[in-house]
Design an enzyme around this catalytic site. Sequence first.
Site, PDB file in Angstrom:
ATOM      1  N   GLU A  49      10.941  -4.575  25.910  1.00  0.00           N
ATOM      2  CA  GLU A  49      12.443  -4.533  25.881  1.00  0.00           C
ATOM      3  C   GLU A  49      12.921  -5.781  25.376  1.00  0.00           C
ATOM      4  O   GLU A  49      12.540  -7.045  25.412  1.00  0.00           O
ATOM      5  CB  GLU A  49      13.370  -4.402  27.381  1.00  0.00           C
ATOM      6  CG  GLU A  49      14.565  -4.486  27.487  1.00  0.00           C
ATOM      7  CD  GLU A  49      14.956  -4.274  28.758  1.00  0.00           C
ATOM      8  OE1 GLU A  49      14.302  -3.433  29.652  1.00  0.00           O
ATOM      9  OE2 GLU A  49      16.167  -4.779  29.372  1.00  0.00           O
ATOM     10  N   GLU A 107      23.231  -9.998  28.094  1.00  0.00           N
ATOM     11  CA  GLU A 107      23.447  -9.757  29.243  1.00  0.00           C
ATOM     12  C   GLU A 107      24.297 -10.845  29.860  1.00  0.00           C
ATOM     13  O   GLU A 107      24.097 -11.798  29.476  1.00  0.00           O
ATOM     14  CB  GLU A 107      22.355  -9.177  29.948  1.00  0.00           C
ATOM     15  CG  GLU A 107      21.383  -8.107  29.678  1.00  0.00           C
ATOM     16  CD  GLU A 107      19.997  -7.683  30.553  1.00  0.00           C
ATOM     17  OE1 GLU A 107      20.281  -6.859  31.501  1.00  0.00           O
ATOM     18  OE2 GLU A 107      19.244  -8.738  30.595  1.00  0.00           O
TER      19      GLU A 107
END
Length: 344
Positions: A140, A145
């Site tokens: 990933e 974020e």
Amino acid sequence: MAPSKRKNPWRLVWNDEFDGDRIDPEKWDFDIGNGFFDYKSHAWIVGWGNEELQYYTREPENVSVKDGLLTIRAVKESLHGCGYTSARLKTRRRDGTVLFATCYGRVEFRAKVPWGKGLWPALWMLPVDDKYGGWAASGEIDLMEIVGEKPHEVLNSIHFGSTYPKRSLITTVHPLPEGSLVSDWHTYAVEWEPGEIRFFVDGLQTCTYDHWWSCSRLKDGAGLEAEKAADVNPWPAPFDQPFYLVMNVAVGGNFPGAPNEATRFPAELVVDYVRVYDKFGGYGPVKAIGKGQFPWQVKPAPKARPARKRPAKTLAKTTVKTATKATKATKATKAAPKSRAKPR
């Protein structure tokens, strides 16, 4: 006369400038609901594996395109047992059909990001196929974020290792310039080449990753940690397969916790564009793996020695001081692993 070196090694191969008045169905699909069915365990996974609180929809209240901007909106409202609604877009249809994916290249988002306790916005990438196993053995890549209540910091991460629960990750915390928040316009990018992944915020390189691994070992469906070199898939796995793009605003969950009374809704992730580039002339040979430790090389922490018993008559008060070392803030610092259990 030798040819001059090209100043910009990247050429645009895919993009969305959001110039219309709706989501382009040839580029994006939606996740719907508050979870997914895990066909390996034949079980429904509530909260996207992270105890998230939102129900994803494709309704105009949660996702819209206007004036050249995409807006993903998390709303405080109840729907199908959830306390919030939001949207998650991806370049892969729910039936598995790939709308767009890339293996290597430069991926770039320009966005304004919402913040507040319990908000979990993200711009990220997932593998098209779980060639090396379930999350995170097949990888990933997280371009952006945030920890919801820290609007002055951006997280750049990669997930790898074994299938949950023995996954691994590296996270770099990038502090934005003084006075700047994630709710301002910023450009988030990753340059992904064979054996190296580089992250950028507003053109500033925040970190370079060149050491990771992938292990496909399982026991009763759960990932096992690599114990020797033979347990690891060939370098640069898992980051040698096509990945697709994801944009979303989650609410609550294991990572940010629940919203509080100060969290403002609706919370909007506004995206100006998404652009993907390929490299002129290709990528060349795989770069050698960088310095780092594999799981079997990490020494376990020493066990604490039992406290010595004091004589019964000793009544003196004992004060334990904790030594702290002051350090200057750096542009990129390693963060503690997140508690996310499965891909969102």
